[in-house]
Scaffold this motif. Structure first.
Motif, PDB file in Angstrom:
ATOM      1  N   ASP A 106       0.859  -1.175   0.000  1.00 48.80           N
ATOM      2  CA  ASP A 106       0.000   0.000   0.000  1.00 48.80           C
ATOM      3  C   ASP A 106       0.900   1.232   0.000  1.00 48.80           C
ATOM      4  O   ASP A 106       1.702   1.420   0.917  1.00 48.80           O
ATOM      5  N   HIS A 107       0.781   2.070  -1.006  1.00 47.32           N
ATOM      6  CA  HIS A 107       1.649   3.246  -1.110  1.00 47.32           C
ATOM      7  C   HIS A 107       1.165   4.416  -0.253  1.00 47.32           C
ATOM      8  O   HIS A 107       1.785   5.489  -0.276  1.00 47.32           O
ATOM      9  N   VAL A 108       0.079   4.216   0.469  1.00 50.81           N
ATOM     10  CA  VAL A 108      -0.390   5.040   1.591  1.00 50.81           C
ATOM     11  C   VAL A 108      -0.938   6.404   1.166  1.00 50.81           C
ATOM     12  O   VAL A 108      -2.064   6.762   1.495  1.00 50.81           O
ATOM     13  N   ASP A 109      -0.141   7.173   0.451  1.00 47.58           N
ATOM     14  CA  ASP A 109      -0.493   8.569   0.212  1.00 47.58           C
ATOM     15  C   ASP A 109      -1.515   8.707  -0.920  1.00 47.58           C
ATOM     16  O   ASP A 109      -1.661   7.819  -1.769  1.00 47.58           O
ATOM     17  N   ILE A 157      -1.121   7.346 -14.636  1.00 43.56           N
ATOM     18  CA  ILE A 157       0.044   6.460 -14.518  1.00 43.56           C
ATOM     19  C   ILE A 157       1.174   7.171 -13.777  1.00 43.56           C
ATOM     20  O   ILE A 157       1.821   6.603 -12.885  1.00 43.56           O
ATOM     21  N   SER A 158       1.423   8.431 -14.136  1.00 38.21           N
ATOM     22  CA  SER A 158       2.522   9.162 -13.496  1.00 38.21           C
ATOM     23  C   SER A 158       2.239   9.445 -12.026  1.00 38.21           C
ATOM     24  O   SER A 158       3.156   9.421 -11.200  1.00 38.21           O
ATOM     25  N   ILE A 159       0.985   9.729 -11.689  1.00 34.85           N
ATOM     26  CA  ILE A 159       0.650   9.921 -10.272  1.00 34.85           C
ATOM     27  C   ILE A 159       0.886   8.630  -9.501  1.00 34.85           C
ATOM     28  O   ILE A 159       1.515   8.633  -8.430  1.00 34.85           O
ATOM     29  N   SER A 186       4.178   5.469  -5.740  1.00 30.76           N
ATOM     30  CA  SER A 186       4.796   4.171  -5.451  1.00 30.76           C
ATOM     31  C   SER A 186       6.183   4.293  -4.833  1.00 30.76           C
ATOM     32  O   SER A 186       6.724   3.298  -4.334  1.00 30.76           O
ATOM     33  N   PHE A 187       6.757   5.500  -4.831  1.00 32.41           N
ATOM     34  CA  PHE A 187       8.046   5.686  -4.162  1.00 32.41           C
ATOM     35  C   PHE A 187       7.974   5.206  -2.719  1.00 32.41           C
ATOM     36  O   PHE A 187       8.944   4.657  -2.190  1.00 32.41           O
ATOM     37  N   MET A 198       0.380  -2.523 -10.764  1.00 36.90           N
ATOM     38  CA  MET A 198       0.108  -1.287 -10.042  1.00 36.90           C
ATOM     39  C   MET A 198      -1.356  -0.901 -10.261  1.00 36.90           C
ATOM     40  O   MET A 198      -1.798  -0.745 -11.399  1.00 36.90           O
ATOM     41  N   ILE A 199      -2.085  -0.784  -9.177  1.00 38.50           N
ATOM     42  CA  ILE A 199      -3.494  -0.449  -9.222  1.00 38.50           C
ATOM     43  C   ILE A 199      -3.688   0.963  -8.673  1.00 38.50           C
ATOM     44  O   ILE A 199      -3.211   1.280  -7.578  1.00 38.50           O
ATOM     45  N   ALA A 200      -4.368   1.806  -9.427  1.00 38.55           N
ATOM     46  CA  ALA A 200      -4.727   3.140  -8.942  1.00 38.55           C
ATOM     47  C   ALA A 200      -6.232   3.187  -8.708  1.00 38.55           C
ATOM     48  O   ALA A 200      -7.017   2.624  -9.482  1.00 38.55           O
ATOM     49  N   THR A 201      -6.616   3.845  -7.644  1.00 35.03           N
ATOM     50  CA  THR A 201      -8.023   3.958  -7.276  1.00 35.03           C
ATOM     51  C   THR A 201      -8.411   5.426  -7.143  1.00 35.03           C
ATOM     52  O   THR A 201      -7.552   6.303  -6.970  1.00 35.03           O
ATOM     53  N   ARG A 202      -9.699   5.666  -7.201  1.00 32.90           N
ATOM     54  CA  ARG A 202     -10.236   7.022  -7.112  1.00 32.90           C
ATOM     55  C   ARG A 202     -11.044   7.159  -5.826  1.00 32.90           C
ATOM     56  O   ARG A 202     -11.981   6.396  -5.579  1.00 32.90           O
ATOM     57  N   ASP A 203     -10.617   8.108  -4.987  1.00 33.26           N
ATOM     58  CA  ASP A 203     -11.354   8.445  -3.765  1.00 33.26           C
ATOM     59  C   ASP A 203     -11.543   7.248  -2.838  1.00 33.26           C
ATOM     60  O   ASP A 203     -12.538   7.174  -2.110  1.00 33.26           O
ATOM     61  N   ARG A 204     -10.615   6.309  -2.873  1.00 35.90           N
ATOM     62  CA  ARG A 204     -10.654   5.181  -1.940  1.00 35.90           C
ATOM     63  C   ARG A 204      -9.237   4.774  -1.571  1.00 35.90           C
ATOM     64  O   ARG A 204      -8.496   4.268  -2.411  1.00 35.90           O
TER      65      ARG A 204
END
Length: 350
Positions: free
Chosen positions: A206-209, A254-256, A261-262, A314-320
């Protein structure tokens, strides 16, 4: 004869067609600074000439995804100006490092076409290649995009859907990364103690931020890449469309996610290959992006003792937030929060 162009529609594409894209772009230190300002990426190799030189780069290379976006942007006026949506990516390889002062250009070949059942749109498959000023290939990848038809009554072409690899062979990675000195890699300066041997297949991070997207930011970013797709800019037309507002360029997501992911993957300093990618759902200004990654595979690269390859989903989510790792619901469909599913190879020092 009109001196302006309304872009290519689905009927204008034919398998085997080669498109040489306009406007070569010299990448400058200003582009790099603006990219950092937009996403806040903190990977040390791309941030510091001193760090990069210590491990045997001549200087800090341009961020891999900035290279990808610039090459992608070259292709938009010819391929996706009239797109409904960019659907996915496969078979992407970074082939040579890019440094400030290099000039990038792009050529694409149409490798597949398939009209949709509604008769109003079709999917176009292209392989795009980015080049430096001396002809060196820096990147190639396949993408497929849904494009509007000019005339819904025009006949459908014979469908051609290319056979695409599930993943890049690890031995085909690393050309854009010189042999580095892992002994000179400073974990304190890189901001992460975890190296290639510290990641296990199946591990989830979990990249947390989270990062909230502002209207001005995503439009500045997309203009930085000279991406002219109407869906990102023209509220006069897009306000009447399916969503009633402008879509955020998928590469922005993708860039966000990569920047986020850092936190957990700080030593995954180089995106070496793009195996697959899907923009699952749209993102709009005001939404907040979160991300998590799963380790799919780890691999050695023939002839390389300095780095190893880590394959990430890598999975990106919106507002969750991602502490519970949303991906699929009970019916096997994506959770409604998922906006990106991106499969890539990264390199880490040993």
């Amino acid at each position: 004869m009109s001196k302006t162009s309304s872009g290519h529609f689905f009927e204008d594409f034919n398998v085997g067609q080669v498109l040489r894209h306009a406007t070569p772009r010299t990448v400058t230190a200003g582009d790099v600074a603006l990219y950092t300002a937009l996403y806040g990426s903190r990977f040390a190799v791309q941030s510091s000439d001193a760090f990069a030189s210590a491990i045997r780069y001549p200087q800090a290379p341009v961020d891999d995804l900035l290279v990808f976006h610039i090459v992608f942007g070259k292709t938009v006026p010819d391929i996706s100006l009239n797109a409904v949506a960019n659907l996915g990516y496969a078979g992407g390889r970074f082939l040579s490092p890019v440094y400030p002062g290099d000039t990038l250009s792009a050529v694409s070949e149409v490798i597949g076409v398939k009209e949709n059942s509604n008769g109003r749109t079709g999917v176009v498959y292209v392989r795009s290649t980015g080049y430096k000023q001396d002809g060196t290939e820096v990147l190639d990848y396949v993408r497929w995009v849904m494009v509007k038809k000019r005339d819904p009554a025009s006949p459908a072409p014979d469908p051609v859907v290319p056979d695409l690899p599930e993943a890049i062979d690890p031995d085909g990675l690393g050309d854009a990364c010189p042999l580095i000195d892992p002994q000179a890699w400073d974990d304190g300066l890189s901001g992460a103690p975890h190296r290639f041997g510290d990641y296990a297949v199946g591990e989830r991070i979990d990249h947390v931020d989270g990062m909230t997207v502002e209207e001005a930011e995503h439009q500045i970013a997309t203009r930085l890449y000279q991406n002219t797709a109407k869906v990102h800019f023209n509220q006069f037309t897009e306000g009447q469309g399916r969503f009633g507002r402008r879509l955020i360029y998928g590469g922005h997501v993708i860039s966000i996610a990569r920047a986020l992911s850092f936190n957990g993957l700080g030593n995954a300093f180089h995106v070496a290959g793009i195996n697959a990618g899907r923009h699952v759902a749209p993102l709009f200004a005001g939404d907040t992006v979160f991300a998590w990654s799963q380790v799919l595979e780890t691999a050695s690269i023939s002839g390389r003792q300095d780095v190893g390859a880590v394959r990430l989903r890598m999975i990106a989510t919106r507002d969750r937030p991602c502490h519970d790792f949303p991906l699929l619901d009970a019916d096997g469909a994506y959770d409604e929060s998922v906006i990106l599913d991106f499969d890539c190879w990264t390199l880490m020092p040993r």
